[in-house]
Design an enzyme around this catalytic site. Structure first.
Site, PDB file in Angstrom:
ATOM      1  N   LYS A  71       0.803  -1.233   0.000  1.00 50.86           N
ATOM      2  CA  LYS A  71       0.000   0.000   0.000  1.00 50.86           C
ATOM      3  C   LYS A  71       0.836   1.285   0.000  1.00 50.86           C
ATOM      4  O   LYS A  71       0.385   2.307  -0.500  1.00 50.86           O
ATOM      5  CB  LYS A  71      -0.947   0.019   1.215  1.00 50.86           C
ATOM      6  CG  LYS A  71      -2.104  -0.953   1.105  1.00 50.86           C
ATOM      7  CD  LYS A  71      -3.058  -0.794   2.282  1.00 50.86           C
ATOM      8  CE  LYS A  71      -4.198  -1.786   2.189  1.00 50.86           C
ATOM      9  NZ  LYS A  71      -5.192  -1.618   3.260  1.00 50.86           N
ATOM     10  N   ASN A  92      -4.870   2.021  -1.591  1.00 52.96           N
ATOM     11  CA  ASN A  92      -5.389   0.638  -1.648  1.00 52.96           C
ATOM     12  C   ASN A  92      -6.138   0.371  -2.956  1.00 52.96           C
ATOM     13  O   ASN A  92      -6.498  -0.770  -3.235  1.00 52.96           O
ATOM     14  CB  ASN A  92      -6.292   0.320  -0.450  1.00 52.96           C
ATOM     15  CG  ASN A  92      -7.686   0.905  -0.597  1.00 52.96           C
ATOM     16  OD1 ASN A  92      -7.873   1.939  -1.230  1.00 52.96           O
ATOM     17  ND2 ASN A  92      -8.667   0.244  -0.012  1.00 52.96           N
ATOM     18  N   ASP A 107     -10.354   2.762   1.932  1.00 50.25           N
ATOM     19  CA  ASP A 107     -10.597   2.155   3.251  1.00 50.25           C
ATOM     20  C   ASP A 107     -11.380   3.112   4.164  1.00 50.25           C
ATOM     21  O   ASP A 107     -12.407   2.741   4.736  1.00 50.25           O
ATOM     22  CB  ASP A 107      -9.265   1.795   3.941  1.00 50.25           C
ATOM     23  CG  ASP A 107      -8.670   0.505   3.397  1.00 50.25           C
ATOM     24  OD1 ASP A 107      -9.415  -0.320   2.836  1.00 50.25           O
ATOM     25  OD2 ASP A 107      -7.447   0.318   3.552  1.00 50.25           O
TER      26      ASP A 107
HETATM   27  P1  NDP Z   1      -1.472  -2.727  10.956  1.00 46.48           P
HETATM   28  O1  NDP Z   1      -0.598  -3.906  11.136  1.00 46.48           O
HETATM   29  O2  NDP Z   1      -1.024  -1.577  10.115  1.00 46.48           O
HETATM   30  O3  NDP Z   1      -1.867  -2.134  12.421  1.00 46.48           O
HETATM   31  C1  NDP Z   1      -2.280  -2.974  13.462  1.00 46.48           C
HETATM   32  C2  NDP Z   1      -2.693  -2.137  14.677  1.00 46.48           C
HETATM   33  O4  NDP Z   1      -3.223  -3.037  15.666  1.00 46.48           O
HETATM   34  C3  NDP Z   1      -1.544  -1.410  15.329  1.00 46.48           C
HETATM   35  O5  NDP Z   1      -2.012  -0.191  15.870  1.00 46.48           O
HETATM   36  C4  NDP Z   1      -1.140  -2.368  16.467  1.00 46.48           C
HETATM   37  O6  NDP Z   1      -0.535  -1.732  17.556  1.00 46.48           O
HETATM   38  C5  NDP Z   1      -2.502  -2.870  16.879  1.00 46.48           C
HETATM   39  N1  NDP Z   1      -2.440  -4.141  17.586  1.00 46.48           N
HETATM   40  C6  NDP Z   1      -2.303  -5.384  17.030  1.00 46.48           C
HETATM   41  N2  NDP Z   1      -2.284  -6.331  17.998  1.00 46.48           N
HETATM   42  C7  NDP Z   1      -2.410  -5.668  19.182  1.00 46.48           C
HETATM   43  C8  NDP Z   1      -2.481  -6.094  20.546  1.00 46.48           C
HETATM   44  N3  NDP Z   1      -2.406  -7.388  20.881  1.00 46.48           N
HETATM   45  N4  NDP Z   1      -2.626  -5.157  21.512  1.00 46.48           N
HETATM   46  C9  NDP Z   1      -2.706  -3.837  21.186  1.00 46.48           C
HETATM   47  N5  NDP Z   1      -2.656  -3.369  19.896  1.00 46.48           N
HETATM   48  C10 NDP Z   1      -2.511  -4.283  18.919  1.00 46.48           C
HETATM   49  O7  NDP Z   1      -2.843  -3.311  10.406  1.00 46.48           O
HETATM   50  P2  NDP Z   1      -3.986  -2.555   9.578  1.00 46.48           P
HETATM   51  O8  NDP Z   1      -4.200  -1.195  10.146  1.00 46.48           O
HETATM   52  O9  NDP Z   1      -3.731  -2.712   8.132  1.00 46.48           O
HETATM   53  O10 NDP Z   1      -5.237  -3.495   9.925  1.00 46.48           O
HETATM   54  C11 NDP Z   1      -5.858  -3.420  11.203  1.00 46.48           C
HETATM   55  C12 NDP Z   1      -7.158  -4.184  11.145  1.00 46.48           C
HETATM   56  O11 NDP Z   1      -8.026  -3.544  10.215  1.00 46.48           O
HETATM   57  C13 NDP Z   1      -7.030  -5.655  10.684  1.00 46.48           C
HETATM   58  O12 NDP Z   1      -7.869  -6.446  11.477  1.00 46.48           O
HETATM   59  C14 NDP Z   1      -7.565  -5.615   9.247  1.00 46.48           C
HETATM   60  O13 NDP Z   1      -8.180  -6.838   8.906  1.00 46.48           O
HETATM   61  C15 NDP Z   1      -8.597  -4.521   9.393  1.00 46.48           C
HETATM   62  N6  NDP Z   1      -8.964  -3.898   8.124  1.00 46.48           N
HETATM   63  C16 NDP Z   1     -10.263  -3.978   7.776  1.00 46.48           C
HETATM   64  C17 NDP Z   1     -10.709  -3.441   6.613  1.00 46.48           C
HETATM   65  C18 NDP Z   1     -12.138  -3.582   6.283  1.00 46.48           C
HETATM   66  O14 NDP Z   1     -12.490  -3.261   5.142  1.00 46.48           O
HETATM   67  N7  NDP Z   1     -12.997  -3.999   7.211  1.00 46.48           N
HETATM   68  C19 NDP Z   1      -9.793  -2.717   5.695  1.00 46.48           C
HETATM   69  C20 NDP Z   1      -8.434  -2.640   6.168  1.00 46.48           C
HETATM   70  C21 NDP Z   1      -8.042  -3.235   7.343  1.00 46.48           C
HETATM   71  P3  NDP Z   1       1.080  -1.533  17.610  1.00 46.48           P
HETATM   72  O15 NDP Z   1       1.378  -0.323  16.771  1.00 46.48           O
HETATM   73  O16 NDP Z   1       1.359  -1.312  19.057  1.00 46.48           O
HETATM   74  O17 NDP Z   1       1.696  -2.799  17.078  1.00 46.48           O
END
Ligand code: NDP
Length: 285
Positions: A71, A92, A107
């Site tokens: 992306k 995206n 998104d």
């Molecule tokens: P990223 O990997 O870019 O970001 C993940 C985020 O989740 C970070 O802020 C991370 O925190 C946090 N996180 C993950 N695990 C934990 C945990 N155990 N405790 C606390 N914080 C946590 O992912 P994306 O932003 O691309 O995706 C995030 C979600 O959005 C996914 O579930 C994806 O499927 C969903 N999504 C849904 C879409 C839809 O159309 N419905 C479209 C795009 C995404 P940290 O920075 O501390 O690691």
């Protein structure tokens, strides 16, 4: 009538990509609209993105979706970036205008359409809390800001990532936004109108995981949104429903971002019910 066996091509480039369900929804939409279009799910390793984008041009593809890990890398391979994709810092969806490839980000727009049309809430003037600072959180924060949100607080586990997201958001959009480190339980306060889980907590296969959030003091008209698309009924959504709160699942965002892409590419109105139904069947719900 002259025969025309040539289908119009769109698709998604990602790695891994096999579990991406977008093709199911777009192919159902093309069939429903009577369009001879195909949506290809294509595995492209990071080092092959340049060649893959040359292929998109060479094949005359009408557009392409990008997913993990492309992306951001795709930004330098396009002819133009839309203003909100530039503010988000990620693309995206690519659409074609003649020979030019234009980068968009659907998104956050998809999320916003869900909030407005499915939940019936206007974010204008609202106080919003976003959990997470990844790609989804960035897209949502930009679109909620452009939609007139009054104030935004971002909670994230990684302090540096959260601070960087808020710094970019404020400098690029002028948002009234703040960062708070997410340590221990986040207690929702009654001044919050919309709470968004934009983390991946609860995503399949970790379906029993739940963000550390207490909804006990939430106002009765709080809108709780979860971006996790699979399963749509996350534990967070379930606990909000049990408390009688209004909810928006990640299925809405997934359907509407796809619907916006469909409309950008085909210039037909997206058959949203057909798309939603196809996804629900793909998720077995
Ligand atoms: P990223 O990997 O870019 O970001 C993940 C985020 O989740 C970070 O802020 C991370 O925190 C946090 N996180 C993950 N695990 C934990 C945990 N155990 N405790 C606390 N914080 C946590 O992912 P994306 O932003 O691309 O995706 C995030 C979600 O959005 C996914 O579930 C994806 O499927 C969903 N999504 C849904 C879409 C839809 O159309 N419905 C479209 C795009 C995404 P940290 O920075 O501390 O690691």
């Amino acid at each position: 009538m002259t025969a025309n066996y040539k289908a119009e091509l769109v698709g998604v480039l990602g790695y891994p990509v096999a579990e991406n369900p977008t093709g199911v929804m777009q192919e159902a939409a093309f069939a429903s609209a009577g369009l001879n279009w195909r949506y290809l799910t294509i595995e492209v390793k990071p080092e092959a993105l340049l060649d893959a984008m040359r292929g998109v041009r060479a094949f005359g593809m009408r557009g392409i979706n990008l997913t993990i890990p492309h992306k951001v890398a795709v930004l330098s391979l396009l002819d133009e970036i839309s203003p909100d994709a530039a503010m988000i810092g990620a693309v995206n969806t690519v659409r074609r205008e003649g020979e030019r490839l234009i980068g968009e980000n659907t998104d956050g727009k998809g999320f916003l359409r869900g909030v407005r049309e499915e939940a019936g809430v206007d974010p204008k003037g609202k106080r919003i809390v976003i959990l997470g600072a990844g790609g989804a959180a960035r897209a949502i924060a930009v679109e909620l800001t452009l939609a007139g949100a009054r104030e935004m607080t971002v909670y994230n586990r990684s302090v540096e990532r959260g601070q960087t997201m808020v710094r970019d958001l404020v400098s690029r959009t002028g948002a009234n936004a703040h960062f708070e480190p997410w340590t221990g339980t986040y207690h929702v306060t009654p001044d919050v109108n919309i709470l968004v889980n934009a983390t991946s907590i609860g995503l399949f296969p970790d379906v029993d995981a739940m963000p550390d959030v207490s909804l006990a003091a939430a106002r009765p008209d709080l809108l709780l949104c979860d971006v996790v698309p699979n399963p749509p009924e996350t534990r967070l959504i379930q606990s909000a429903r049990a408390q009688g709160l209004k909810v928006l699942t990640g299925l809405a965002m997934l359907v509407y971002q796809g619907a916006i892409g469909f409309e950008m590419w085909t210039r037909h109105t997206a058959p949203e019910a057909v798309m939603k139904d196809a996804l629900a069947r793909a998720f077995g719900i």
